[in-house]
Design a protein around this motif. Structure first.
Motif, short mmCIF file in Angstrom:
data_model
loop_
_atom_site.label_atom_id
_atom_site.label_comp_id
_atom_site.label_asym_id
_atom_site.label_seq_id
_atom_site.Cartn_x
_atom_site.Cartn_y
_atom_site.Cartn_z
N PHE A 10 0.83 -1.20 0.00
CA PHE A 10 0.00 0.00 0.00
C PHE A 10 0.87 1.25 0.00
N THR A 11 1.85 1.30 0.88
CA THR A 11 2.73 2.46 0.99
C THR A 11 3.51 2.69 -0.30
N SER A 12 3.97 1.61 -0.93
CA SER A 12 4.75 1.76 -2.16
C SER A 12 3.90 2.32 -3.31
N ILE A 13 2.59 2.11 -3.26
CA ILE A 13 1.70 2.57 -4.33
C ILE A 13 1.10 3.94 -4.01
N PHE A 14 0.59 4.12 -2.80
CA PHE A 14 -0.13 5.34 -2.47
C PHE A 14 0.74 6.40 -1.80
N TYR A 15 1.93 6.04 -1.39
CA TYR A 15 2.87 6.99 -0.80
C TYR A 15 4.23 6.72 -1.43
N THR A 16 5.25 6.51 -0.61
CA THR A 16 6.59 6.19 -1.11
C THR A 16 7.18 5.13 -0.20
N GLY A 17 7.71 4.09 -0.80
CA GLY A 17 8.32 3.05 0.01
C GLY A 17 8.70 1.86 -0.84
N ALA A 18 9.42 0.95 -0.22
CA ALA A 18 9.88 -0.27 -0.89
C ALA A 18 9.15 -1.47 -0.32
N VAL A 19 9.18 -2.56 -1.07
CA VAL A 19 8.55 -3.80 -0.65
C VAL A 19 9.64 -4.85 -0.47
N THR A 20 9.65 -5.52 0.67
CA THR A 20 10.66 -6.55 0.95
C THR A 20 10.40 -7.79 0.08
N LYS A 21 11.41 -8.63 -0.01
CA LYS A 21 11.28 -9.86 -0.79
C LYS A 21 10.15 -10.74 -0.23
N TRP A 64 4.30 -4.07 -8.85
CA TRP A 64 4.07 -5.45 -9.30
C TRP A 64 5.29 -5.97 -10.06
N ASN A 65 5.76 -5.21 -11.05
CA ASN A 65 6.88 -5.66 -11.89
C ASN A 65 8.17 -5.82 -11.08
N THR A 66 8.41 -4.91 -10.14
CA THR A 66 9.60 -5.03 -9.29
C THR A 66 9.52 -6.32 -8.47
N CYS A 67 8.35 -6.56 -7.87
CA CYS A 67 8.19 -7.79 -7.07
C CYS A 67 8.30 -9.03 -7.95
N ALA A 68 7.73 -8.97 -9.15
CA ALA A 68 7.82 -10.12 -10.06
C ALA A 68 9.27 -10.44 -10.38
N SER A 69 10.10 -9.40 -10.56
CA SER A 69 11.51 -9.64 -10.87
C SER A 69 12.25 -10.16 -9.65
N VAL A 70 11.90 -9.69 -8.46
CA VAL A 70 12.53 -10.16 -7.22
C VAL A 70 12.19 -11.64 -6.98
N ILE A 71 10.97 -12.01 -7.27
CA ILE A 71 10.51 -13.39 -7.04
C ILE A 71 10.81 -14.25 -8.26
N ASP A 72 11.35 -13.63 -9.31
CA ASP A 72 11.75 -14.33 -10.54
C ASP A 72 10.55 -14.86 -11.33
N ILE A 73 9.57 -13.97 -11.52
CA ILE A 73 8.43 -14.25 -12.38
C ILE A 73 8.47 -13.20 -13.47
N SER A 74 8.24 -13.60 -14.70
CA SER A 74 8.27 -12.65 -15.80
C SER A 74 7.15 -11.63 -15.63
N PRO A 75 7.49 -10.33 -15.48
CA PRO A 75 6.45 -9.32 -15.33
C PRO A 75 5.46 -9.31 -16.49
N SER A 76 5.95 -9.51 -17.71
CA SER A 76 5.06 -9.44 -18.86
C SER A 76 4.05 -10.58 -18.88
N SER A 77 4.44 -11.75 -18.36
CA SER A 77 3.51 -12.87 -18.37
C SER A 77 2.51 -12.80 -17.22
N SER A 78 2.84 -12.03 -16.19
CA SER A 78 1.95 -11.98 -15.04
C SER A 78 1.18 -10.68 -14.95
#
Length: 132
Positions: A10-21, A64-78
């Motif tokens: 929520f914070t990363s989208i509506f404010y500013t912040g990072a999401v942990t792995k 979403w795309n940052t998390c997909a890359s961290v978890i090793d899921i193709s952002p474009s496919s998800s």
């Protein structure tokens, strides 16, 4: 998603912040359709309606795309893109069986009390305590 990870996303989208792995993993488990519907539903709340839909959409996709890359899921496919304004997020949440540990009205109450001002009802306190 647990409350701590919901707050990070929520914070990363509506404010500013990072999401942990760890929280990226929970977001990927939630799924793109549910993620987009929850973002859209939150943006409809009067507290966040004044925020730019374009900015929120871009930050949602970036998260979403940052998390997909961290978890090793193709952002474009998800990534299907943020749901359109014409789509009903409540219906999408229901049709896709999007699961939450805290129901959306209580999650909104808790987030509002943390990031803005407001109180949490006894019912929502109980739901929040129930998840730890």
């Amino acid at each position: 998603m647990g409350l701590a990870c919901s707050r990070e996303v929520f914070t990363s989208i509506f404010y500013t912040g990072a999401v942990t792995k760890k929280c990226c993993g929970e977001l990927m488990e939630l799924g793109k359709v549910c993620h987009d519907a929850f973002v859209k539903k939150t943006h409809e709340d009067p507290l966040y309606k004044d925020l730019s839909e374009s900015t929120i959409g871009k930050k949602s996709i970036k998260t979403w795309n940052t998390c997909a890359s961290v978890i090793d899921i193709s952002p474009s496919s998800s990534a299907s893109g943020v749901i359109s304004p014409a789509e009903n997020p409540d219906l999408i949440i229901k049709e896709n069986n999007c699961k939450t540990k805290v129901e959306l009205p209580c999650a909104t109450e808790v987030f509002t009390s943390i990031f803005k001002t407001g109180a949490v009802t006894k019912n929502c306190c109980g739901e929040t305590q129930g998840i730890g």
